[in-house]
Design a protein around this motif. Structure first.
Motif, PDB file in Angstrom:
ATOM      1  N   GLY A 207     -52.944 -34.212   0.488  1.00 51.58           N
ATOM      2  CA  GLY A 207     -52.876 -34.526  -0.923  1.00 51.58           C
ATOM      3  C   GLY A 207     -51.474 -34.905  -1.396  1.00 51.58           C
ATOM      4  O   GLY A 207     -51.142 -34.712  -2.562  1.00 51.58           O
ATOM      5  N   GLU A 208     -50.674 -35.436  -0.535  1.00 50.72           N
ATOM      6  CA  GLU A 208     -49.293 -35.778  -0.892  1.00 50.72           C
ATOM      7  C   GLU A 208     -49.133 -37.229  -1.321  1.00 50.72           C
ATOM      8  O   GLU A 208     -48.014 -37.692  -1.495  1.00 50.72           O
ATOM      9  CB  GLU A 208     -48.376 -35.512   0.305  1.00 50.72           C
ATOM     10  CG  GLU A 208     -48.291 -34.068   0.697  1.00 50.72           C
ATOM     11  CD  GLU A 208     -47.409 -33.846   1.907  1.00 50.72           C
ATOM     12  OE1 GLU A 208     -46.748 -34.794   2.356  1.00 50.72           O
ATOM     13  OE2 GLU A 208     -47.386 -32.711   2.380  1.00 50.72           O
ATOM     14  N   VAL A 209     -50.217 -37.930  -1.521  1.00 48.55           N
ATOM     15  CA  VAL A 209     -50.136 -39.332  -1.898  1.00 48.55           C
ATOM     16  C   VAL A 209     -49.847 -39.424  -3.388  1.00 48.55           C
ATOM     17  O   VAL A 209     -50.504 -38.783  -4.202  1.00 48.55           O
ATOM     18  CB  VAL A 209     -51.451 -40.061  -1.556  1.00 48.55           C
ATOM     19  CG1 VAL A 209     -51.394 -41.515  -2.003  1.00 48.55           C
ATOM     20  CG2 VAL A 209     -51.714 -39.967  -0.075  1.00 48.55           C
ATOM     21  N   VAL A 210     -48.858 -40.230  -3.757  1.00 47.55           N
ATOM     22  CA  VAL A 210     -48.525 -40.446  -5.161  1.00 47.55           C
ATOM     23  C   VAL A 210     -49.400 -41.572  -5.673  1.00 47.55           C
ATOM     24  O   VAL A 210     -49.383 -42.679  -5.138  1.00 47.55           O
ATOM     25  CB  VAL A 210     -47.023 -40.812  -5.319  1.00 47.55           C
ATOM     26  CG1 VAL A 210     -46.708 -41.092  -6.761  1.00 47.55           C
ATOM     27  CG2 VAL A 210     -46.158 -39.710  -4.757  1.00 47.55           C
ATOM     28  N   LYS A 211     -50.157 -41.293  -6.719  1.00 42.37           N
ATOM     29  CA  LYS A 211     -51.054 -42.301  -7.280  1.00 42.37           C
ATOM     30  C   LYS A 211     -50.344 -43.042  -8.402  1.00 42.37           C
ATOM     31  O   LYS A 211     -49.676 -42.437  -9.230  1.00 42.37           O
ATOM     32  CB  LYS A 211     -52.324 -41.633  -7.790  1.00 42.37           C
ATOM     33  CG  LYS A 211     -53.102 -41.000  -6.664  1.00 42.37           C
ATOM     34  CD  LYS A 211     -54.393 -40.409  -7.132  1.00 42.37           C
ATOM     35  CE  LYS A 211     -55.100 -39.898  -5.878  1.00 42.37           C
ATOM     36  NZ  LYS A 211     -55.893 -38.786  -6.054  1.00 42.37           N
ATOM     37  N   PRO A 212     -50.511 -44.369  -8.438  1.00 43.65           N
ATOM     38  CA  PRO A 212     -49.872 -45.145  -9.525  1.00 43.65           C
ATOM     39  C   PRO A 212     -50.516 -44.829 -10.862  1.00 43.65           C
ATOM     40  O   PRO A 212     -51.689 -44.471 -10.951  1.00 43.65           O
ATOM     41  CB  PRO A 212     -50.110 -46.596  -9.115  1.00 43.65           C
ATOM     42  CG  PRO A 212     -51.244 -46.566  -8.152  1.00 43.65           C
ATOM     43  CD  PRO A 212     -51.241 -45.200  -7.527  1.00 43.65           C
ATOM     44  N   ASP A 213     -49.748 -44.960 -11.916  1.00 44.28           N
ATOM     45  CA  ASP A 213     -50.247 -44.668 -13.288  1.00 44.28           C
ATOM     46  C   ASP A 213     -51.210 -45.717 -13.770  1.00 44.28           C
ATOM     47  O   ASP A 213     -51.225 -46.816 -13.551  1.00 44.28           O
ATOM     48  CB  ASP A 213     -49.090 -44.552 -14.268  1.00 44.28           C
ATOM     49  CG  ASP A 213     -48.270 -43.302 -13.954  1.00 44.28           C
ATOM     50  OD1 ASP A 213     -48.858 -42.315 -13.487  1.00 44.28           O
ATOM     51  OD2 ASP A 213     -47.053 -43.331 -14.180  1.00 44.28           O
TER      52      ASP A 213
ATOM     53  N   ARG B 222     -50.700 -37.333   5.358  1.00 44.60           N
ATOM     54  CA  ARG B 222     -50.287 -37.230   3.955  1.00 44.60           C
ATOM     55  C   ARG B 222     -51.498 -37.240   3.028  1.00 44.60           C
ATOM     56  O   ARG B 222     -51.562 -36.474   2.059  1.00 44.60           O
ATOM     57  CB  ARG B 222     -49.353 -38.375   3.595  1.00 44.60           C
ATOM     58  CG  ARG B 222     -47.962 -38.190   4.156  1.00 44.60           C
ATOM     59  CD  ARG B 222     -47.016 -39.249   3.675  1.00 44.60           C
ATOM     60  NE  ARG B 222     -46.992 -39.273   2.232  1.00 44.60           N
ATOM     61  CZ  ARG B 222     -46.775 -40.361   1.511  1.00 44.60           C
ATOM     62  NH1 ARG B 222     -46.558 -41.509   2.092  1.00 44.60           N
ATOM     63  NH2 ARG B 222     -46.759 -40.309   0.199  1.00 44.60           N
ATOM     64  N   VAL B 223     -52.466 -38.090   3.314  1.00 41.50           N
ATOM     65  CA  VAL B 223     -53.666 -38.170   2.473  1.00 41.50           C
ATOM     66  C   VAL B 223     -54.454 -36.871   2.570  1.00 41.50           C
ATOM     67  O   VAL B 223     -54.922 -36.332   1.567  1.00 41.50           O
ATOM     68  CB  VAL B 223     -54.531 -39.386   2.880  1.00 41.50           C
ATOM     69  CG1 VAL B 223     -55.905 -39.328   2.229  1.00 41.50           C
ATOM     70  CG2 VAL B 223     -53.821 -40.677   2.515  1.00 41.50           C
TER      71      VAL B 223
ATOM     72  N   ASP C 297     -49.660 -41.436   7.618  1.00 42.92           N
ATOM     73  CA  ASP C 297     -50.345 -41.676   6.358  1.00 42.92           C
ATOM     74  C   ASP C 297     -51.622 -40.854   6.266  1.00 42.92           C
ATOM     75  O   ASP C 297     -51.933 -40.295   5.207  1.00 42.92           O
ATOM     76  CB  ASP C 297     -50.656 -43.162   6.219  1.00 42.92           C
ATOM     77  CG  ASP C 297     -51.143 -43.511   4.826  1.00 42.92           C
ATOM     78  OD1 ASP C 297     -50.466 -43.109   3.858  1.00 42.92           O
ATOM     79  OD2 ASP C 297     -52.194 -44.170   4.714  1.00 42.92           O
TER      80      ASP C 297
END
Length: 77
Positions: A71-77, A67-68, A64
């Motif tokens: 910049g591969e973290v998917v941010k919620p809308d 990934r952070v 994790d």
């Protein structure tokens, strides 16, 4: 957890065979069966499960973190 439970008996017998010179896994097995101390084969199982769980958790933390950083973290809308 399953891997710890399934590999513990073999590791126990291997350790017992290594304790005495010239012993084999077969002789360690016969000694263990003759002793009728059935619970002995699972001695050390709890620390083994805890260590395995901690190791897997550490791998997820490292994954994790990487990934952070990338910049591969998917941010919620």
């Amino acid at each position: 957890m399953v891997s710890a439970v399934t590999s513990q008996p073999g590791d126990y017998l291997f350790a017992k065979a290594s304790e005495s010179r010239g012993a084999t896994l077969g002789s360690a097995w016969r000694t263990w069966v003759a002793s009728r101390r059935w619970g002995d084969i699972f001695i050390g199982l709890q620390p083994r499960i805890l260590f395995g769980g901690a190791l897997i958790a550490l791998q997820f933390v490292i994954y994790d973190f990487c990934r952070v950083r990338r910049g591969e973290v998917v941010k919620p809308d």
